[in-house]
Design an enzyme around this catalytic site. Structure first.
Site, mmCIF file in Angstrom:
data_model
loop_
_atom_site.group_PDB
_atom_site.id
_atom_site.type_symbol
_atom_site.label_atom_id
_atom_site.label_comp_id
_atom_site.label_asym_id
_atom_site.label_seq_id
_atom_site.Cartn_x
_atom_site.Cartn_y
_atom_site.Cartn_z
ATOM 1 N N ASP A 60 34.625 15.457 45.151
ATOM 2 C CA ASP A 60 34.145 16.578 45.980
ATOM 3 C C ASP A 60 34.458 17.936 45.343
ATOM 4 O OD1 ASP A 60 36.874 16.179 46.551
ATOM 5 O OD2 ASP A 60 36.704 17.148 48.507
ATOM 6 N N ASP A 133 43.022 21.913 45.847
ATOM 7 C CA ASP A 133 43.548 21.168 46.995
ATOM 8 C C ASP A 133 45.077 21.091 46.965
ATOM 9 O OD1 ASP A 133 40.963 20.756 47.839
ATOM 10 O OD2 ASP A 133 40.925 18.604 47.403
ATOM 11 N N HIS A 171 38.987 23.770 50.969
ATOM 12 C CA HIS A 171 38.463 23.234 52.233
ATOM 13 C C HIS A 171 38.722 24.165 53.405
ATOM 14 C CE1 HIS A 171 37.645 19.042 50.861
ATOM 15 N NE2 HIS A 171 38.611 19.302 49.989
HETATM 16 ZN ZN ZN Z 1 41.140 16.713 46.042
#
Ligand code: ZN
Length: 255
Positions: A60, A133, A171
């Site tokens: 992703d 992330d 995110h």
């Molecule tokens: Zn990740």
């Protein structure tokens, strides 16, 4: 002139972001979750893609690389430790390496834990950090490939950056992160204030990213595992900070 940034949604809850140097016209995509939204963002801004800076190998964050590279012949920069998993990489970078986007100058921090080779790109003059992330607003990434102690070390590296650094993460998880954070520090005034601001932003479907690192230091429990009140809140007073961090992370995994 200072760097310009442009944030846009991709996939379910990922963010794509473009970093643009107005002096040279160079534009980097930080990660490439999927090609179409990156193309749309380039068109909207009238920018031409010259570089892709990859934080880690997850699909992703890398799914759009091959298509974008084929179309734009852009340079792909990827973490040294994950080169084998990012086959389109032209260059790999390690701790403290310099990364230029036009005349914008950034450097690499190795921030392993979410993945073993995860890196962060920091542009100090422009006060922006692309943390992938590793750090989320009021949260942090799951510790998938590294150890809890390693992830805590990575978060300490990020916490050492200046308060006015704008943090771009991968995110939109902030509202859920705040609900969890309040189970650890229900009376943290900075957290309560951030919660109100985030509810307002999400109420009108605005992103909560980027956030200011100074706000994260005050309100993000994952950056506060060495605060005695946080250790006490999870029943680990006097324990090493990484163990407090691990307990908070495990509670979040179960939440
Ligand atoms: Zn990740």
């Amino acid at each position: 002139m200072h760097a310009q940034t442009h944030l846009f949604p991709c996939l379910q809850d990922n963010y794509g972001v473009l970093l643009h140097d107005p002096d040279t016209g160079a534009t980097a995509s930080i990660d490439a979750p999927e090609a179409a939204p990156v193309e749309a963002a380039l068109t909207e801004m009238g920018w031409k893609l010259t570089d892709i800076l990859v934080t880690h190998h997850h699909a992703d964050h890398t799914g759009g690389i091959a298509e974008l590279k084929a179309r734009h012949r852009c340079r792909v920069v990827a973490p040294h430790g994950e080169a084998a998993k990012i086959p389109d990489a032209d260059e790999t970078v390690r701790e403290n390496d310099t990364v230029r986007v036009g005349k914008l100058e950034g450097h690499v921090l190795e921030t392993p834990g979410h993945t073993a080779g995860h890196i962060t790109y920091v542009f100090p003059t422009d006060k922006v950090a692309f943390v992938g992330d590793t750090l989320f607003s009021i949260g942090c990434g799951r510790v998938i490939e590294g150890s809890m102690e390693m992830m805590w070390g990575s978060l300490l590296k990020l916490r050492a950056l200046p308060d006015d650094m704008r943090v771009f993460c991968g995110h939109e998880y902030t509202q859920a992160n705040i609900r969890f954070a309040k189970t650890i520090e229900p009376n943290n005034a900075a957290l309560i204030a951030r919660g109100q601001k985030v509810d307002m932003l999400r109420g009108v479907r605005q992103p909560t990213v980027p956030s200011l690192l100074g706000e994260e230091k005050q309100a993000n429990p994952f950056l506060r595992a060495d605060v005695p009140a946080v250790a006490k809140a999870v029943g680990l007073s006097g324990q090493p900070a990484w163990k407090v961090f691990a307990e908070i992370r495990e509670r979040k995994n179960r939440s």
